[in-house]
Design an enzyme around this catalytic site. Sequence first.
Site, PDB file in Angstrom:
ATOM      1  N   LYS A  33       0.851  -1.202   0.000  1.00 56.95           N
ATOM      2  CA  LYS A  33       0.000   0.000   0.000  1.00 56.95           C
ATOM      3  C   LYS A  33       0.888   1.254   0.000  1.00 56.95           C
ATOM      4  CE  LYS A  33      -0.309  -0.263   5.057  1.00 56.95           C
ATOM      5  NZ  LYS A  33      -1.095  -0.850   6.166  1.00 56.95           N
ATOM      6  N   TYR A 253      17.600  28.814   8.803  1.00 55.77           N
ATOM      7  CA  TYR A 253      16.389  29.471   9.289  1.00 55.77           C
ATOM      8  C   TYR A 253      16.323  29.479  10.810  1.00 55.77           C
ATOM      9  CZ  TYR A 253      14.078  29.580   4.711  1.00 55.77           C
ATOM     10  OH  TYR A 253      13.737  29.837   3.409  1.00 55.77           O
TER      11      TYR A 253
HETATM   12  C1  LIG Z   1      -0.336  -1.829   6.811  1.00 54.57           C
HETATM   13  C2  LIG Z   1      -0.931  -3.112   7.302  1.00 54.57           C
HETATM   14  C3  LIG Z   1      -0.109  -4.230   7.531  1.00 54.57           C
HETATM   15  C4  LIG Z   1       1.400  -4.185   7.448  1.00 54.57           C
HETATM   16  O1  LIG Z   1       1.880  -3.636   8.651  1.00 54.57           O
HETATM   17  P1  LIG Z   1       3.469  -3.541   8.945  1.00 54.57           P
HETATM   18  O2  LIG Z   1       3.547  -3.039  10.329  1.00 54.57           O
HETATM   19  O3  LIG Z   1       3.993  -2.556   7.953  1.00 54.57           O
HETATM   20  O4  LIG Z   1       3.999  -4.891   8.752  1.00 54.57           O
HETATM   21  C5  LIG Z   1      -0.718  -5.420   7.881  1.00 54.57           C
HETATM   22  N1  LIG Z   1      -2.062  -5.493   8.025  1.00 54.57           N
HETATM   23  C6  LIG Z   1      -2.882  -4.436   7.843  1.00 54.57           C
HETATM   24  C7  LIG Z   1      -4.344  -4.579   8.045  1.00 54.57           C
HETATM   25  C8  LIG Z   1      -2.333  -3.203   7.494  1.00 54.57           C
HETATM   26  O5  LIG Z   1      -3.140  -2.155   7.316  1.00 54.57           O
END
Ligand SMILES: *Cc1c(COP(=O)(O)O)cnc(C)c1O
Length: 356
Positions: A33, A253
């Site tokens: 994702k 800055y």
């Molecule tokens: C993003 C996600 C994962 C992966 O989590 P990590 O901590 O990056 O391994 C697994 N399950 C769900 C439902 C998620 O949304």
Amino acid sequence: MRPLIASIRLDHFRHNYLLARQQHGGRALAVVKANAYGHGAVRCAQAVADVADGFAVACLEEALQLRAGGIAGPILLLEGVFEAAELAEVQAHGLWLVVQNREQLDMLLATPAEHPYRVWLKMDSGMHRAGFFPADYAAAYQRLAASGKADAIVKMTHFARADEPGCDATALQLAAFDAAVAGLPGDCSVANSAGIMIHPPAHRDWGRPGIMLYGSTPLPDGHAANVGLKPVMRLASRVFGVRELSAGEPVGYGASFVTTRPTRVGLIAGGYADGYPRLASTGSPVAVDGQHSRIIGRVSMDMITIDLTDLPQAGIGSEVELWGEQISVNAVAAHAGTISYELLCNVKRAHLQYLD
Ligand SMILES: *Cc1c(COP(=O)(O)O)cnc(C)c1O
């Protein structure tokens, strides 16, 4: 060309996927994702397409990008669908989907469908973000099963605190999950990366590794389980300006840093508009031609100033690693008060280079 480059080791991505699945046992959905946590979803998915059991993305748009990139295997929508019109696309592209509340279930059951769905029915076993409460889970499951709209139902839940070794919340979530799914047929999926790495009782039919695929650990530094992961992204730039300041001079800055000795300041291309966190200012680690140094002053939109005083051989053209093999992205995240996930997802404008 501006010399800020995010180089992506697809061989490391593949190594990490195989390692995650082996640690988990059974099958594993590669979580890609958010554009594979900033690494490029299509390229990463293609790099494991011949071995991966499937992929997980947040939403339909992300799944369609993978399909357009030639990814033919299973793709799970972790948030499910947001409106009924998306279900036609789910059907047309053979996507799997999470159903996590009554509204999504009603939508699914009310929409005519040509083919059965592969549903991952989510339980809220304690995180209190998404999913059916344990007490409502079996009824939701039976409604879905009785509708004939699902050819298989995968029972899933998600952990809130799996990345905290020694915390008992994960065992409590697992117990709540197991009690509520008892007697309901189908596969189970509970473990994210931290679950895979340190909670063997959470290893079920399907793992869902995310961050570990990118070679960053969700666990505290130095934890034994971190061994074996290989960083996938290396974010690096070059020095394109050098100036000598005497003691007592401000840098950047807000004059947040003032020199305490004669100081050689290196200027590098890169800033918060590239995703480098502004909060990781003075003290954040960098590696200049392989040697450790640090940021001085505030990170600005396009430029970062670093300390070259103790690196007399460094100068214009020197390569500066912001994170990668030498500088762990977790260390930078710690300086910014955040987690590696956020830093990796935020990378933009940098040139992406893929190394197989
Ligand atoms: C993003 C996600 C994962 C992966 O989590 P990590 O901590 O990056 O391994 C697994 N399950 C769900 C439902 C998620 O949304």
